[in-house]
Write a protein that holds these residues in place. Sequence first.
Motif, PDB file in Angstrom:
ATOM      1  N   ARG A 196       0.274  -0.786  -0.015  1.00 58.05           N
ATOM      2  CA  ARG A 196       0.112  -0.093   0.001  1.00 58.05           C
ATOM      3  C   ARG A 196       1.062   1.713  -0.333  1.00 58.05           C
ATOM      4  N   ILE A 197       2.051   0.842   0.464  1.00 62.55           N
ATOM      5  CA  ILE A 197       3.307   1.994   0.886  1.00 62.55           C
ATOM      6  C   ILE A 197       3.419   2.449  -0.608  1.00 62.55           C
ATOM      7  N   ASP A 198       4.200   1.219  -0.964  1.00 62.54           N
ATOM      8  CA  ASP A 198       4.525   1.489  -2.846  1.00 62.54           C
ATOM      9  C   ASP A 198       3.973   1.529  -3.819  1.00 62.54           C
ATOM     10  N   ASP A 199       2.257   1.509  -3.762  1.00 58.74           N
ATOM     11  CA  ASP A 199       1.738   1.461  -4.565  1.00 58.74           C
ATOM     12  C   ASP A 199       1.225   3.523  -3.781  1.00 58.74           C
ATOM     13  N   GLY A 200       1.248   3.813  -3.479  1.00 54.83           N
ATOM     14  CA  GLY A 200       0.637   5.050  -3.145  1.00 54.83           C
ATOM     15  C   GLY A 200      -0.477   5.192  -2.426  1.00 54.83           C
ATOM     16  N   GLU A 201      -1.023   3.937  -2.438  1.00 53.99           N
ATOM     17  CA  GLU A 201      -2.622   3.876  -1.413  1.00 53.99           C
ATOM     18  C   GLU A 201      -3.053   4.461  -0.694  1.00 53.99           C
ATOM     19  N   LEU A 202      -1.817   4.246   0.092  1.00 56.62           N
ATOM     20  CA  LEU A 202      -1.662   5.268   1.669  1.00 56.62           C
ATOM     21  C   LEU A 202      -0.876   5.890   1.962  1.00 56.62           C
ATOM     22  N   ALA A 203      -2.458   7.740   1.866  1.00 56.84           N
ATOM     23  CA  ALA A 203      -1.803   9.012   2.511  1.00 56.84           C
ATOM     24  C   ALA A 203      -0.542   8.749   3.697  1.00 56.84           C
ATOM     25  N   TRP A 204       0.510  10.322   2.892  1.00 57.79           N
ATOM     26  CA  TRP A 204       1.076   9.865   3.460  1.00 57.79           C
ATOM     27  C   TRP A 204       1.795  11.311   4.054  1.00 57.79           C
ATOM     28  N   PRO A 205       2.213  12.221   5.387  1.00 56.86           N
ATOM     29  CA  PRO A 205       1.963  13.382   5.707  1.00 56.86           C
ATOM     30  C   PRO A 205       3.126  13.643   5.135  1.00 56.86           C
ATOM     31  N   GLU A 206       3.190  15.143   4.793  1.00 55.02           N
ATOM     32  CA  GLU A 206       4.355  15.802   4.682  1.00 55.02           C
ATOM     33  C   GLU A 206       5.104  16.516   5.490  1.00 55.02           C
ATOM     34  N   LYS A 207       6.182  16.003   5.057  1.00 53.24           N
ATOM     35  CA  LYS A 207       7.703  15.914   5.770  1.00 53.24           C
ATOM     36  C   LYS A 207       7.425  16.936   6.658  1.00 53.24           C
ATOM     37  N   GLY A 208       7.856  16.752   8.241  1.00 49.79           N
ATOM     38  CA  GLY A 208       7.695  17.712   9.009  1.00 49.79           C
ATOM     39  C   GLY A 208       6.432  18.005   9.741  1.00 49.79           C
ATOM     40  N   ARG A 209       5.644  17.987   9.159  1.00 48.78           N
ATOM     41  CA  ARG A 209       4.376  18.198   9.529  1.00 48.78           C
ATOM     42  C   ARG A 209       3.770  17.951  11.061  1.00 48.78           C
ATOM     43  N   THR A 210       3.130  18.477  11.977  1.00 50.25           N
ATOM     44  CA  THR A 210       3.067  17.715  13.197  1.00 50.25           C
ATOM     45  C   THR A 210       1.306  17.844  12.969  1.00 50.25           C
ATOM     46  N   GLY A 211       1.182  18.207  12.306  1.00 48.37           N
ATOM     47  CA  GLY A 211      -0.419  18.737  12.522  1.00 48.37           C
ATOM     48  C   GLY A 211      -1.245  19.873  13.501  1.00 48.37           C
ATOM     49  N   ALA A 212      -0.212  20.438  14.399  1.00 42.51           N
ATOM     50  CA  ALA A 212      -0.354  21.541  14.992  1.00 42.51           C
ATOM     51  C   ALA A 212      -0.352  22.768  14.474  1.00 42.51           C
ATOM     52  N   ASP A 213      -0.315  23.057  13.602  1.00 43.55           N
ATOM     53  CA  ASP A 213      -0.569  24.466  12.477  1.00 43.55           C
ATOM     54  C   ASP A 213      -1.462  25.029  12.397  1.00 43.55           C
TER      55      ASP A 213
END
Length: 190
Positions: free
Chosen positions: A173-190
């Motif tokens: 799923r990761i290799d196929d891009g099926e699993l959404a990936w967070p932006e690098k360094g993103r903490t979710g506390a923007d």
Amino acid sequence: MPSTAVDNPLILRLLGLLVEQPKHQYALAIALNERYPYLNAKSGSVYTLVRSLEAAGWVASTGVEQMGNRPARTVYALTDQGWEVFKERVRRQIREAKVTTSAFVDALAYLGALDRDEAPRVLRERQESLVERIAELAQAGDADLPEITMIEVDFVMHQLRAEAEWIRDLIARIDDGELAWPEKGRTGAD
């Protein structure tokens, strides 16, 4: 950490080996490590636990065994009280044992902190480790023992196989891009 020696997790396995047949302490240590190689049980621990079982009245000496030039060894067997304690522990642990949260599950919760290219590599290392553990357990089995005697090993192997399959699917799923990936360094506390 067990509050007393008879609360040690190895106790159930030691009592189980003595259900099969009386053994001396060294034979118990050998049998534990052959049947459950992942435990890495130390002989000194087994000797201490057997003494605790004897003090609790759960095992008793049935005599001394002497083979060749080897030291004499005291052979232990379950007492009636030990048999009852053993059966009650089996009942209780089957009913009440909690599924433990492993360090793997804790780390998995933060898989997105790794780079999208690194995560599959790390997961593949975990998967390789699982395959090795499955092979070790497969070798630990004794074809001469009835299946029910080693049923826990079958259970653990099924768990390991299921985890390895799940990881294989996650990698895909990761290799196929099926699993959404967070932006690098993103903490979710923007």
